[in-house]
Design a protein around this motif. Structure first.
Motif, short mmCIF file in Angstrom:
data_model
loop_
_atom_site.label_atom_id
_atom_site.label_comp_id
_atom_site.label_asym_id
_atom_site.label_seq_id
_atom_site.Cartn_x
_atom_site.Cartn_y
_atom_site.Cartn_z
N THR A 1 -8.87 12.55 -2.20
CA THR A 1 -9.21 12.06 -0.87
C THR A 1 -7.99 11.41 -0.21
O THR A 1 -7.80 11.50 1.01
N ASP A 2 -7.15 10.79 -1.04
CA ASP A 2 -6.00 10.06 -0.51
C ASP A 2 -4.65 10.62 -0.95
O ASP A 2 -3.62 10.26 -0.36
N PHE A 3 -4.64 11.47 -1.97
CA PHE A 3 -3.37 11.97 -2.50
C PHE A 3 -3.43 13.47 -2.70
O PHE A 3 -4.50 14.05 -2.93
N VAL A 4 -2.26 14.11 -2.66
CA VAL A 4 -2.18 15.53 -2.87
C VAL A 4 -0.93 15.85 -3.70
O VAL A 4 0.12 15.24 -3.53
N THR A 5 -1.07 16.80 -4.63
CA THR A 5 0.06 17.24 -5.43
C THR A 5 0.92 18.19 -4.61
O THR A 5 0.41 19.18 -4.06
N VAL A 6 2.20 17.89 -4.50
CA VAL A 6 3.10 18.71 -3.67
C VAL A 6 3.94 19.63 -4.54
O VAL A 6 4.04 20.83 -4.27
N VAL A 7 4.57 19.12 -5.57
CA VAL A 7 5.45 19.92 -6.43
C VAL A 7 5.09 19.68 -7.88
O VAL A 7 5.10 18.54 -8.36
N THR A 8 4.74 20.75 -8.61
CA THR A 8 4.49 20.64 -10.04
C THR A 8 5.22 21.72 -10.83
O THR A 8 5.24 21.69 -12.04
N GLY A 9 5.77 22.73 -10.15
CA GLY A 9 6.44 23.82 -10.84
C GLY A 9 7.81 23.42 -11.36
O GLY A 9 8.43 22.48 -10.89
N SER A 10 8.29 24.14 -12.37
CA SER A 10 9.62 23.85 -12.91
C SER A 10 10.67 24.14 -11.85
O SER A 10 10.52 25.02 -11.00
N GLY A 11 11.74 23.35 -11.90
CA GLY A 11 12.82 23.55 -10.94
C GLY A 11 12.58 22.86 -9.61
O GLY A 11 13.26 23.14 -8.63
N GLY A 12 11.60 21.94 -9.58
CA GLY A 12 11.31 21.24 -8.35
C GLY A 12 12.51 20.43 -7.87
O GLY A 12 13.30 19.92 -8.66
N THR B 1 0.84 -1.20 0.00
CA THR B 1 0.00 0.00 0.00
C THR B 1 0.88 1.25 0.00
O THR B 1 2.05 1.21 0.38
N PHE B 2 0.30 2.36 -0.44
CA PHE B 2 0.99 3.64 -0.37
C PHE B 2 0.97 4.13 1.08
O PHE B 2 -0.01 3.92 1.80
N VAL B 3 2.06 4.77 1.48
CA VAL B 3 2.17 5.22 2.86
C VAL B 3 2.88 6.57 2.89
O VAL B 3 3.57 6.93 1.92
N ASN B 4 2.68 7.31 3.97
CA ASN B 4 3.36 8.59 4.13
C ASN B 4 4.23 8.50 5.38
O ASN B 4 3.76 8.67 6.50
N THR B 5 5.51 8.18 5.18
CA THR B 5 6.42 8.01 6.32
C THR B 5 7.14 9.29 6.69
O THR B 5 7.92 9.32 7.64
N GLY B 6 6.92 10.36 5.92
CA GLY B 6 7.55 11.64 6.22
C GLY B 6 9.02 11.67 5.83
O GLY B 6 9.58 10.70 5.33
N GLY B 7 9.66 12.80 6.08
CA GLY B 7 11.08 12.94 5.74
C GLY B 7 11.31 12.91 4.25
O GLY B 7 10.42 13.19 3.46
N ASP C 1 1.93 13.15 -2.86
CA ASP C 1 2.01 12.48 -1.56
C ASP C 1 0.69 11.82 -1.18
O ASP C 1 -0.39 12.30 -1.57
N GLU C 2 0.80 10.76 -0.42
CA GLU C 2 -0.35 10.14 0.22
C GLU C 2 -0.65 10.98 1.46
O GLU C 2 0.27 11.37 2.18
N VAL C 3 -1.91 11.30 1.70
CA VAL C 3 -2.24 12.32 2.71
C VAL C 3 -2.29 11.78 4.14
O VAL C 3 -2.26 12.57 5.09
N HIS C 4 -2.37 10.47 4.33
CA HIS C 4 -2.51 9.92 5.67
C HIS C 4 -1.13 9.68 6.28
O HIS C 4 -0.30 8.99 5.70
N SER C 5 -0.88 10.22 7.45
CA SER C 5 0.43 10.08 8.09
C SER C 5 0.61 8.69 8.69
O SER C 5 -0.35 8.08 9.19
N GLY C 6 1.86 8.23 8.66
CA GLY C 6 2.17 6.93 9.25
C GLY C 6 1.46 5.80 8.54
O GLY C 6 1.19 5.86 7.35
N ASN C 7 1.14 4.72 9.29
CA ASN C 7 0.49 3.56 8.70
C ASN C 7 -1.03 3.61 8.81
O ASN C 7 -1.72 2.65 8.49
#
Length: 234
Positions: A111-122, A82-88, A137-143
């Motif tokens: 609901t489950d994902f968010v766009t973080v970087v889409t601009g040039s030079g990311g 599964t997709f997870v958000n472990t941070g860092g 990123d997957e929006v839910h922290s940890g497991n």
């Protein structure tokens, strides 16, 4: 005996009017279907940097499919992962594009994902897998609330985005994803370098059903339009 073969030949031959109709039918079918023919590039996620290790490999696939002037992306994890958000420095999913253009991401399950970087030079830090340009990123922290996916979205830009525009970063990695591996219970990043995962780069080309239909139409037409003189010579 000679008359028998002559009659048989005449009976089995395709008349000129019918041959002309069949020719037009085959040509029309090919022209009508050719614009719809598409193929996908499939990359395997085989490398892992999980704490304690993740297995078994491959962990999933990344499929790129041309959609007009944009590209549809589908990240499918194998059963149990599964997709997870472990941070860092662990992006949920990251990739690169040739020329590093500003892009628009649509069709994302917000609901489950968010766009973080889409601009040039990311500059997306993916630890041992180096830096990437774009991140989701997957929006839910940890497991908690891990998402099985698939992660699907469309990538477009001011100009045309092609499947071949998805390129490796400076360390040779095309894609990276942060996952929870069900088989081991460990988390971490998995990645595709394609040089080893895809048999020499460029992804694995997979024809879609319409491509097989094109080939089938051509073969059927060739069968009916084949010359019968060889049979008559017997």
């Amino acid at each position: 005996m000679t008359k028998f073969w002559s009659a048989s030949c005449k009976t089995g031959a395709v008349s000129p009017p019918l041959r002309k109709k069949l020719t037009c039918l085959v040509v029309f079918s090919l022209l009508a279907l050719a614009p719809a023919a598409k193929a996908s590039l499939i990359y395997s996620l085989t490398s892992n940097n999980c704490s304690g290790g993740c297995s078994p490999s491959p962990f999933g696939t990344v499929t790129l499919t041309q959609n007009g002037t944009s590209v549809d992306v589908s990240v499918d994890l194998n059963a149990g992962n599964t997709f997870v958000n472990t941070g860092g420095p662990h992006p949920g999913f990251a990739f690169n594009l040739f020329g590093n253009p500003s892009i628009t991401i649509t069709g994302l399950n917000t609901t489950d994902f968010v766009t973080v970087v889409t601009g040039s030079g990311g500059s997306v830090d993916a630890s041992v897998y180096g830096f990437f340009q774009y991140e989701i990123d997957e929006v839910h922290s940890g497991n908690s609330g891990n998402v099985a996916g698939p992660l699907t979205f469309n990538v477009s830009a001011a100009g045309t985005v092609l499947e071949s525009n998805f390129i490796a970063n400076s360390l040779g990695w095309f894609f990276v994803a942060d996952i929870f591996a069900g088989a081991t219970g460990n988390t971490g990043e998995v990645a595709s370098d394609c040089l080893s995962d895809c048999g020499g780069g460029g992804g694995q080309l997979t024809p879609e059903p319409v491509s097989f239909l094109l080939v089938g139409t051509g073969l059927i037409g060739a069968f009916f339009l084949r010359p019968r003189r060889a049979q008559c010579a017997q």
